[in-house]
Design an enzyme around this catalytic site. Sequence first.
Site, PDB file in Angstrom:
ATOM      1  N   CYS A 280      66.191  53.639  50.986  1.00 51.16           N
ATOM      2  CA  CYS A 280      67.428  53.387  51.672  1.00 51.16           C
ATOM      3  C   CYS A 280      67.273  53.819  52.994  1.00 51.16           C
ATOM      4  CB  CYS A 280      68.655  53.207  50.910  1.00 51.16           C
ATOM      5  SG  CYS A 280      68.952  55.210  50.807  1.00 51.16           S
TER       6      CYS A 280
ATOM      7  N   TYR B 290      42.953  69.014   5.379  1.00 47.51           N
ATOM      8  CA  TYR B 290      41.531  69.754   5.786  1.00 47.51           C
ATOM      9  C   TYR B 290      40.919  70.834   4.870  1.00 47.51           C
ATOM     10  CZ  TYR B 290      43.622  72.719   9.638  1.00 47.51           C
ATOM     11  OH  TYR B 290      44.418  73.359   9.967  1.00 47.51           O
TER      12      TYR B 290
ATOM     13  N   LYS C 160      34.854  73.884  21.526  1.00 49.40           N
ATOM     14  CA  LYS C 160      35.826  73.064  22.149  1.00 49.40           C
ATOM     15  C   LYS C 160      35.202  72.669  23.144  1.00 49.40           C
ATOM     16  CE  LYS C 160      40.069  75.229  21.583  1.00 49.40           C
ATOM     17  NZ  LYS C 160      40.034  76.574  22.046  1.00 49.40           N
TER      18      LYS C 160
ATOM     19  N   CYS D 172      71.719  53.466  47.093  1.00 52.78           N
ATOM     20  CA  CYS D 172      70.279  53.248  46.946  1.00 52.78           C
ATOM     21  C   CYS D 172      69.802  52.368  46.215  1.00 52.78           C
ATOM     22  CB  CYS D 172      69.598  54.564  47.292  1.00 52.78           C
ATOM     23  SG  CYS D 172      68.291  54.970  47.039  1.00 52.78           S
TER      24      CYS D 172
ATOM     25  N   ASP E 282      44.740  68.746  17.730  1.00 50.30           N
ATOM     26  CA  ASP E 282      45.230  69.602  18.316  1.00 50.30           C
ATOM     27  C   ASP E 282      46.440  69.203  17.837  1.00 50.30           C
ATOM     28  OD1 ASP E 282      45.279  70.890  20.674  1.00 50.30           O
ATOM     29  OD2 ASP E 282      45.883  69.289  21.781  1.00 50.30           O
TER      30      ASP E 282
ATOM     31  N   CYS F 262      68.310  61.520  47.867  1.00 44.78           N
ATOM     32  CA  CYS F 262      69.060  60.858  49.063  1.00 44.78           C
ATOM     33  C   CYS F 262      70.170  61.012  48.168  1.00 44.78           C
ATOM     34  CB  CYS F 262      68.162  59.873  48.436  1.00 44.78           C
ATOM     35  SG  CYS F 262      68.947  57.854  49.162  1.00 44.78           S
TER      36      CYS F 262
ATOM     37  N   CYS G   1      65.019  58.671  52.796  1.00 44.21           N
ATOM     38  CA  CYS G   1      64.381  58.774  51.561  1.00 44.21           C
ATOM     39  C   CYS G   1      64.100  57.023  52.118  1.00 44.21           C
ATOM     40  CB  CYS G   1      65.943  58.190  51.571  1.00 44.21           C
ATOM     41  SG  CYS G   1      65.761  57.043  49.754  1.00 44.21           S
TER      42      CYS G   1
ATOM     43  N   LYS H 220      38.761  69.025  15.618  1.00 39.82           N
ATOM     44  CA  LYS H 220      39.566  70.211  15.639  1.00 39.82           C
ATOM     45  C   LYS H 220      40.821  69.141  15.709  1.00 39.82           C
ATOM     46  CE  LYS H 220      40.760  74.279  17.741  1.00 39.82           C
ATOM     47  NZ  LYS H 220      42.407  74.528  17.452  1.00 39.82           N
TER      48      LYS H 220
ATOM     49  N   GLU I 233      33.624  68.695  11.659  1.00 42.14           N
ATOM     50  CA  GLU I 233      35.365  68.045  11.494  1.00 42.14           C
ATOM     51  C   GLU I 233      35.804  68.012  13.025  1.00 42.14           C
ATOM     52  OE1 GLU I 233      38.097  70.476   9.055  1.00 42.14           O
ATOM     53  OE2 GLU I 233      36.335  69.851   7.198  1.00 42.14           O
TER      54      GLU I 233
HETATM   55  S1  IVH Z   1      40.039  74.903   9.358  1.00 45.08           S
HETATM   56  C1  IVH Z   1      40.276  79.565   8.363  1.00 45.08           C
HETATM   57  N1  IVH Z   1      39.373  72.189  10.284  1.00 45.08           N
HETATM   58  O1  IVH Z   1      42.643  74.831  14.323  1.00 45.08           O
HETATM   59  C2  IVH Z   1      40.778  78.316   9.180  1.00 45.08           C
HETATM   60  N2  IVH Z   1      41.128  74.069  11.371  1.00 45.08           N
HETATM   61  O2  IVH Z   1      41.684  77.709  16.126  1.00 45.08           O
HETATM   62  C3  IVH Z   1      40.356  77.343   8.550  1.00 45.08           C
HETATM   63  N3  IVH Z   1      42.573  73.113  12.810  1.00 45.08           N
HETATM   64  O3  IVH Z   1      44.502  77.499  12.576  1.00 45.08           O
HETATM   65  C4  IVH Z   1      40.931  76.246   9.662  1.00 45.08           C
HETATM   66  N4  IVH Z   1      41.938  70.736  13.616  1.00 45.08           N
HETATM   67  O4  IVH Z   1      45.005  75.311  12.458  1.00 45.08           O
HETATM   68  C5  IVH Z   1      40.097  73.611  10.121  1.00 45.08           C
HETATM   69  N5  IVH Z   1      39.377  70.129  10.894  1.00 45.08           N
HETATM   70  C6  IVH Z   1      39.883  71.654  11.074  1.00 45.08           C
HETATM   71  C7  IVH Z   1      40.876  71.841  12.001  1.00 45.08           C
HETATM   72  C8  IVH Z   1      41.873  73.116  12.068  1.00 45.08           C
HETATM   73  C9  IVH Z   1      41.934  72.204  13.822  1.00 45.08           C
HETATM   74  C10 IVH Z   1      43.160  74.295  13.927  1.00 45.08           C
HETATM   75  C11 IVH Z   1      43.721  75.346  12.310  1.00 45.08           C
HETATM   76  C12 IVH Z   1      43.589  76.296  12.725  1.00 45.08           C
HETATM   77  C13 IVH Z   1      43.288  76.370  14.406  1.00 45.08           C
HETATM   78  C14 IVH Z   1      41.807  77.798  14.352  1.00 45.08           C
END
Ligand code: IVH
Length: 682
Positions: A416, A231, A319, A437, A124, A431, A413, A122, A120
Amino acid sequence: MPRDEERTLEIPQDARRRAAFLQRELARHGRLYYVEDAPEIPDDEYDALYRELIELEAAWPELASPESPTKRVGARASERFEKVPLSVPMLSLDNALNEEDLDGFLNRTAPWAAGGYVCELKIDGLAVSLTYEDGAFVRGTTRGDGRVGEDITANLRTIRTLPLTLSDFPRGRVEVRGEVLLERKYFAVLNEEREERGEPLFANPRNAAAGSLRQLDPAVTAGRRLSIYLYSVVAPERLGLASQREILEWLSRSGFPVQKAWQFCPCGDAVKEFIAAWEKGRFSLPYATDGVVVKLDFLGTWSEMGSTSHAPRWAVAFKYPPEEKTTRLTDILVSVGRTGSLTPVAALEPVTLSGTVVRRASLHNEDELRRKDLRIGDLVRVRKAGEIIPEVLGAVAEVRNGTEREFAMPEFCPSCGSPAVRLEGEAALRCMNRASCPAQLKEGIRHFASRGGMDIRGLGERLVEQLVDKGIIRTVSDLYRLQADPVAGLDRMGQKSAENLINAVAVSKERPFSRLLAALGIRFVGARGAEILAEAFRDVQTLSNAPEEILASVEGIGPVMAASIRSFFAREQNRKLLEELAELGVRGALPAAEEQPGEQGSRFLEGMRIVFTGELESLTRSEAETLAKGAGAACSSSVSGKTSLVVAGKEAGSKLARAAALGVRIVGEEEFLEMIRSGRTS
Ligand code: IVH
């Protein structure tokens, strides 16, 4: 009453030192937490320091400067929300920062990986846990410290994509987990608005989502357009689910938003392909992702592998390296802000970063520029903070060839030509020609017309530029004197768009007093400050005559804001502007009862009886009723003389006709949702 200095002398040295220490430390921890996302201390330790400072400041109010962390809304004060123990801890994930780490994970999990992996993206954002009872959303919490979360139910309710009732709901209690996020485009708008109001910017969408969810007033959260993706399910075996795939499918079937990108990967190579495919592909998504979460698919393996105290062994977060590139610094420009501050801006040879072409990056101020030792012509390293805000990290000094030029901030500035002054205690040059200005005027008009201000639609940057450069507008009040003719003749304008603009300007006359105040751009008066002032003083006349002590005595208005308001109204030029605006019909509409956010902005429909009729598009009837009831309304199925509002969807029939005959107010679905979002009935 003792004079200030006398009272100040009574404060024991120890208390003064301790308060200064706490203010500094709390500000530092707040920054580590929100801006750098690298907290050094757990929430409860932070809370203890915070409480100690509150107590000190309560005992000696003189210690509480307006800059104190206790005066900041949205500071890291986790104790503002009720704490709730989490049924099952919310763990974090171990990171894989390179291919080697990833191989380590794939090797460790290989004996359990016959059932494959699920990949999946991740997201943010901020992790949350949602509880449903008999299909109805009853509680939502943050992750808190992983064991005890904070109750943010009211704020979560405002997220439009969060289902308030589940389709085909299971009986009893179900808990699901996921991520709340702010899409890139809303993040950008939010930061623009904050910049315009002189509020600190969010470093990335994650912090913006966190800041938005931790608002005490749900109406503020509602305005932030957050989204949610789920998720995971707590105790999935109770629902007969046996794999992560089944969890994601169940979540989708039940009406939860689930990211579309997830994929089943039968083996480690397929995992790597997924990761490679999304390295660039992720930039076309509406939200920011910084990696891929790889999970063993089969749930039986989760309990077999188990977890450490902080993370499961059956999953890892890969990451992506932050995208950093080099490009040429072709020039350093100086922009003039609304208050006259001069900001150096890097002009860059265009470079694609996180999916968009970057040509400019703020260099903030002269000190920053010195610290980075940037010279025009340098090859510079650039990246996007939080994948959104372009930032120059530094020069590649090794490849300099002697043609690079040092840069000094101008003495005058650039707009002006007035002298640029560095005021004591400030990092920026300024300024001081506020009266004429052109750059300050342009920024002032942009701010005045911005969404948080008078919200004049269609008055974009290019148009403001032309209106000022052509001398059509010389002061903000000239906006309300605009005639269609000269406007229609401007670049990319015509008769129709000129008329639209003039209409939009006219409509803005009705904006409430609080918006007019925010639009004026009084230093230190942001949206919240403007609301407090509008409520306390009701009109320009009263506010402009209020002595400084009276201003400062209003809760939420500190001495710095009070002094700034006084000095704003002390200026003849500002008084004149307000007089002119009033003559032109811009007085700031008086806050009518229903325009006030209701109690906490959440029970603003109290006492109303609402009838829903016809087919709604984005909500089921019961979701809509839950929203209305959550805001204090009663819902009924038939229209009568007692009905206060009818929300009509598609193909509404006899109820609509009856409502019209009885003169009951009728709104569409979109308007109803807007009411819920804004916490107002108009
Ligand atoms: S699974 C047991 N799936 O990333 C932990 N986490 O760095 C289950 N996060 O605390 C987390 N996307 O807040 C999971 N597709 C995803 C995610 C995800 C973002 C976050 C989540 C977690 C943090 C860890």
